[in-house]
Design a protein around this motif. Sequence first.
Motif, PDB file in Angstrom:
ATOM      1  N   LEU A 218       0.824  -1.223   0.003  1.00 14.15           N
ATOM      2  CA  LEU A 218      -0.065   0.144   0.025  1.00 14.15           C
ATOM      3  C   LEU A 218       0.933   1.240   0.043  1.00 14.15           C
ATOM      4  CD1 LEU A 218      -2.479  -1.414   2.487  1.00 14.15           C
ATOM      5  CD2 LEU A 218      -3.285  -0.325   0.383  1.00 14.15           C
TER       6      LEU A 218
ATOM      7  N   SER B 207      -0.312  -4.637 -10.809  1.00 11.77           N
ATOM      8  CA  SER B 207      -1.495  -3.800 -10.745  1.00 11.77           C
ATOM      9  C   SER B 207      -1.641  -3.122 -12.095  1.00 11.77           C
ATOM     10  CB  SER B 207      -1.295  -2.792  -9.573  1.00 11.77           C
ATOM     11  OG  SER B 207      -2.397  -1.946  -9.688  1.00 11.77           O
TER      12      SER B 207
ATOM     13  N   THR C  88      -6.086  11.606  -1.471  1.00 13.52           N
ATOM     14  CA  THR C  88      -5.778  12.714  -0.737  1.00 13.52           C
ATOM     15  C   THR C  88      -4.989  13.780  -1.411  1.00 13.52           C
ATOM     16  OG1 THR C  88      -3.646  11.386  -0.543  1.00 13.52           O
ATOM     17  CG2 THR C  88      -5.205  11.076   1.143  1.00 13.52           C
ATOM     18  N   GLU C  89      -4.404  13.614  -2.320  1.00 12.65           N
ATOM     19  CA  GLU C  89      -3.792  14.603  -3.089  1.00 12.65           C
ATOM     20  C   GLU C  89      -4.816  15.619  -3.676  1.00 12.65           C
ATOM     21  OE1 GLU C  89      -0.861  14.893  -2.688  1.00 12.65           O
ATOM     22  OE2 GLU C  89      -0.435  16.562  -3.977  1.00 12.65           O
ATOM     23  N   TRP C  90      -6.016  14.974  -3.912  1.00 14.30           N
ATOM     24  CA  TRP C  90      -7.241  15.662  -4.712  1.00 14.30           C
ATOM     25  C   TRP C  90      -8.236  16.355  -3.462  1.00 14.30           C
ATOM     26  CZ3 TRP C  90      -8.380  11.442  -8.801  1.00 14.30           C
ATOM     27  CH2 TRP C  90      -7.392  11.409  -9.738  1.00 14.30           C
TER      28      TRP C  90
ATOM     29  N   ILE D 111      -0.329   4.888   4.942  1.00 15.88           N
ATOM     30  CA  ILE D 111      -1.842   5.020   5.208  1.00 15.88           C
ATOM     31  C   ILE D 111      -2.155   5.211   6.599  1.00 15.88           C
ATOM     32  CG2 ILE D 111      -3.866   3.488   4.742  1.00 15.88           C
ATOM     33  CD1 ILE D 111      -2.055   4.063   2.177  1.00 15.88           C
TER      34      ILE D 111
ATOM     35  N   GLY E 133       2.460   1.933  -3.471  1.00 13.56           N
ATOM     36  CA  GLY E 133       1.480   2.457  -4.287  1.00 13.56           C
ATOM     37  C   GLY E 133       1.108   3.962  -3.809  1.00 13.56           C
TER      38      GLY E 133
ATOM     39  N   SER F 164      -1.384   8.991   7.306  1.00 16.61           N
ATOM     40  CA  SER F 164      -1.921   9.975   6.407  1.00 16.61           C
ATOM     41  C   SER F 164      -2.681  10.952   6.837  1.00 16.61           C
ATOM     42  CB  SER F 164      -2.167   9.307   5.185  1.00 16.61           C
ATOM     43  OG  SER F 164      -2.592  10.376   4.243  1.00 16.61           O
TER      44      SER F 164
ATOM     45  N   GLY G  53      -2.529  -0.754  -6.303  1.00 15.67           N
ATOM     46  CA  GLY G  53      -3.634  -0.209  -7.031  1.00 15.67           C
ATOM     47  C   GLY G  53      -4.350   0.673  -5.832  1.00 15.67           C
ATOM     48  N   VAL G  54      -4.628  -0.096  -4.722  1.00 13.85           N
ATOM     49  CA  VAL G  54      -5.639   0.928  -3.699  1.00 13.85           C
ATOM     50  C   VAL G  54      -4.523   1.948  -3.110  1.00 13.85           C
ATOM     51  CG1 VAL G  54      -6.464   0.387  -1.307  1.00 13.85           C
ATOM     52  CG2 VAL G  54      -7.050  -1.201  -3.244  1.00 13.85           C
ATOM     53  N   GLY G  55      -3.124   1.576  -2.991  1.00 17.70           N
ATOM     54  CA  GLY G  55      -2.413   2.578  -2.401  1.00 17.70           C
ATOM     55  C   GLY G  55      -2.473   3.805  -3.386  1.00 17.70           C
ATOM     56  N   TYR G  56      -2.124   3.433  -4.510  1.00 14.97           N
ATOM     57  CA  TYR G  56      -2.071   4.680  -5.801  1.00 14.97           C
ATOM     58  C   TYR G  56      -3.193   5.328  -5.562  1.00 14.97           C
ATOM     59  CZ  TYR G  56      -1.531   6.101 -10.604  1.00 14.97           C
ATOM     60  OH  TYR G  56      -1.470   6.872 -11.777  1.00 14.97           O
ATOM     61  N   GLU G  57      -4.428   4.802  -5.511  1.00 13.14           N
ATOM     62  CA  GLU G  57      -5.528   5.565  -5.541  1.00 13.14           C
ATOM     63  C   GLU G  57      -5.745   6.373  -4.049  1.00 13.14           C
ATOM     64  OE1 GLU G  57      -8.017   2.235  -8.207  1.00 13.14           O
ATOM     65  OE2 GLU G  57      -8.103   2.054  -6.036  1.00 13.14           O
ATOM     66  N   ILE G  58      -5.300   5.929  -3.014  1.00  9.79           N
ATOM     67  CA  ILE G  58      -5.388   6.635  -1.779  1.00  9.79           C
ATOM     68  C   ILE G  58      -4.321   7.671  -2.118  1.00  9.79           C
ATOM     69  CG2 ILE G  58      -4.878   6.669   0.715  1.00  9.79           C
ATOM     70  CD1 ILE G  58      -5.764   3.561   0.706  1.00  9.79           C
ATOM     71  N   GLY G  59      -3.260   7.514  -2.667  1.00  5.44           N
ATOM     72  CA  GLY G  59      -2.439   8.530  -2.868  1.00  5.44           C
ATOM     73  C   GLY G  59      -2.858   9.693  -3.539  1.00  5.44           C
ATOM     74  N   LYS G  60      -3.638   9.160  -4.811  1.00  4.44           N
ATOM     75  CA  LYS G  60      -4.191  10.433  -5.695  1.00  4.44           C
ATOM     76  C   LYS G  60      -5.356  11.262  -4.941  1.00  4.44           C
ATOM     77  CE  LYS G  60      -2.232   9.306  -9.641  1.00  4.44           C
ATOM     78  NZ  LYS G  60      -1.207  10.394 -10.360  1.00  4.44           N
TER      79      LYS G  60
END
Lengths: 141, 141
Positions: free
Chosen positions: A77, A106, B87-89, B109, A80, B112, B78-85
């Motif tokens: 995580l 992924s 939170t950035e947004w 996570i 990612g 954050s 992929g889940v980590g990537y989506e959390i990164g995006k």
Amino acid sequence: MKIYFAGAIRGGRDDVALYFEIIETLGQYGRVLTDHVGNPELTGAGEVSSDGEIHDRDLAWLKEAEYLVAEVTVPSLGVGYEIGKATEWGKPVLCLFRPQSGRALSAMIAGSPGVSVREYQRSEELREAFDEFFGSRPRVI
Amino acid sequence: MKIYFAGAIRGGRDDVALYFEIIETLGQYGRVLTDHVGNPELTGAGEVSSDGEIHDRDLAWLKEAEYLVAEVTVPSLGVGYEIGKATEWGKPVLCLFRPQSGRALSAMIAGSPGVSVREYQRSEELREAFDEFFGSRPRVI
């Protein structure tokens, strides 16, 4: 040149010896800000600092770095999350993946336009990938 | 109200039955854009579409959603990537984690500032977490 290297910690330490070798090789191209990721004494339990301190320190390093290089064979995580941030910030990202692990990478990483993926089997093959990744971009002093 | 639910796909499908239950419950709060994540026929090999198509579709859904809810017990790039995006947004993120899995949640996570983490054992406990997460924020129509 400052490089942020990302590898799994709490996701699993199966590849720690490989992370160490990659960090050694990356050290010939620039300064690796995160060499603790390759420390065999750092277990899957993670570091002693609080999660908030680790998060803020790592994101500060990621902001400071010019490049993100990530070993993505063991799903993580945190890795990612860092790739999501780095692509959002426009930083070049190189992901290293070993298909012989039997895993599938992924789609969010393999399909991200901000990410270069390099498949490999052994760390000895990576010098060529690093030459290409760093060499095709102006070195930042 | 549009909700993006994230769970591991290529990272591993051990929790797919749980994802299905969570998506069912989330459906009482809003429209879940990603209900394929709970489909037991979707295996760890992933979808038929190209990685680039999956990435672009999922990021478009994430942009469209008001909330991200992620089950983070099985580590996933992929889940980590989506959390990164997300939170950035500036999107509110709720991460659901089961400590009895024996895993430790990533410091990136858990630490954050843009992420709320809820530990739980069974999906029946989640209604309270969702009431709190969605209820404390204005519903978007």
